[in-house]
Design a protein around this motif. Sequence first.
Motif, PDB file in Angstrom:
ATOM      1  N   MET A   1       0.841  -1.186   0.000  1.00 45.14           N
ATOM      2  CA  MET A   1       0.000   0.000   0.000  1.00 45.14           C
ATOM      3  C   MET A   1       0.880   1.241   0.000  1.00 45.14           C
ATOM      4  N   ILE A   2       0.481   2.232  -0.744  1.00 45.13           N
ATOM      5  CA  ILE A   2       1.232   3.471  -0.807  1.00 45.13           C
ATOM      6  C   ILE A   2       0.285   4.655  -0.693  1.00 45.13           C
ATOM      7  N   GLU A   3       0.768   5.686  -0.094  1.00 45.13           N
ATOM      8  CA  GLU A   3       0.018   6.941  -0.022  1.00 45.13           C
ATOM      9  C   GLU A   3       0.875   8.024  -0.638  1.00 45.13           C
ATOM     10  N   PHE A   4       0.217   9.041  -1.169  1.00 43.51           N
ATOM     11  CA  PHE A   4       0.913  10.169  -1.760  1.00 43.51           C
ATOM     12  C   PHE A   4       0.470  11.454  -1.078  1.00 43.51           C
ATOM     13  N   ALA A   5       1.431  12.239  -0.643  1.00 44.11           N
ATOM     14  CA  ALA A   5       1.149  13.590  -0.169  1.00 44.11           C
ATOM     15  C   ALA A   5       1.582  14.522  -1.291  1.00 44.11           C
ATOM     16  N   VAL A   6       0.722  15.462  -1.653  1.00 44.92           N
ATOM     17  CA  VAL A   6       1.019  16.377  -2.758  1.00 44.92           C
ATOM     18  C   VAL A   6       0.758  17.801  -2.291  1.00 44.92           C
ATOM     19  N   GLU A   7       1.702  18.682  -2.585  1.00 43.38           N
ATOM     20  CA  GLU A   7       1.522  20.095  -2.245  1.00 43.38           C
ATOM     21  C   GLU A   7       2.253  20.938  -3.278  1.00 43.38           C
ATOM     22  N   THR A   8       1.932  22.202  -3.308  1.00 49.72           N
ATOM     23  CA  THR A   8       2.651  23.171  -4.132  1.00 49.72           C
ATOM     24  C   THR A   8       3.178  24.248  -3.195  1.00 49.72           C
ATOM     25  N   THR A   9       4.486  24.506  -3.270  1.00 51.46           N
ATOM     26  CA  THR A   9       5.101  25.492  -2.386  1.00 51.46           C
ATOM     27  C   THR A   9       4.730  26.905  -2.821  1.00 51.46           C
ATOM     28  N   ASP A  10       5.040  27.872  -1.969  1.00 47.45           N
ATOM     29  CA  ASP A  10       4.809  29.275  -2.297  1.00 47.45           C
ATOM     30  C   ASP A  10       5.592  29.690  -3.537  1.00 47.45           C
ATOM     31  N   GLY A  11       6.708  29.008  -3.795  1.00 48.51           N
ATOM     32  CA  GLY A  11       7.526  29.304  -4.966  1.00 48.51           C
ATOM     33  C   GLY A  11       7.044  28.624  -6.233  1.00 48.51           C
ATOM     34  N   GLY A  12       5.909  27.919  -6.151  1.00 50.60           N
ATOM     35  CA  GLY A  12       5.337  27.276  -7.327  1.00 50.60           C
ATOM     36  C   GLY A  12       5.924  25.918  -7.669  1.00 50.60           C
ATOM     37  N   ILE A  13       6.626  25.312  -6.730  1.00 47.92           N
ATOM     38  CA  ILE A  13       7.215  23.992  -6.954  1.00 47.92           C
ATOM     39  C   ILE A  13       6.266  22.928  -6.420  1.00 47.92           C
ATOM     40  N   GLY A  14       5.959  21.942  -7.247  1.00 49.06           N
ATOM     41  CA  GLY A  14       5.129  20.828  -6.815  1.00 49.06           C
ATOM     42  C   GLY A  14       5.976  19.822  -6.053  1.00 49.06           C
ATOM     43  N   VAL A  15       5.468  19.362  -4.933  1.00 44.47           N
ATOM     44  CA  VAL A  15       6.172  18.373  -4.123  1.00 44.47           C
ATOM     45  C   VAL A  15       5.272  17.151  -3.974  1.00 44.47           C
TER      46      VAL A  15
END
Length: 111
Positions: A1-15
């Motif tokens: 099983m895998i989970e993904f956390a996704v965010e976009t930083t204030d600098g516009g970089i996707g993590v």
Amino acid sequence: MIEFAVETTDGGIGVVRPQGRLNMVAARKLKEILADLVGRDVTRIVVDLGETSFLDSSGLGALIGGVKTTRQKGGDLRIARPTEAVTTVLELTNLTRVLRARDSVETAFDD
């Protein structure tokens, strides 16, 4: 099983943070996440592999596909904090040239 956390930083970089085994099943989800980010014009992406316990050829394919897609849009995909297991796979496949590991998510685009 895998989970993904996704965010976009204030600098516009996707993590993207895969947590678990990045195998054939999870690779499909990673491809979807990367395509969604690029579709929203987030073309600088860091995949944080600090909590990825396993990586197979499907996972590698998803990462390489992400590199290709982001570069076609003028951006790039970089990896950060790979675990020992992930580093071993990257070294065995000679993909360390394409997916050069960065020490941290925060410094992945500092060059």
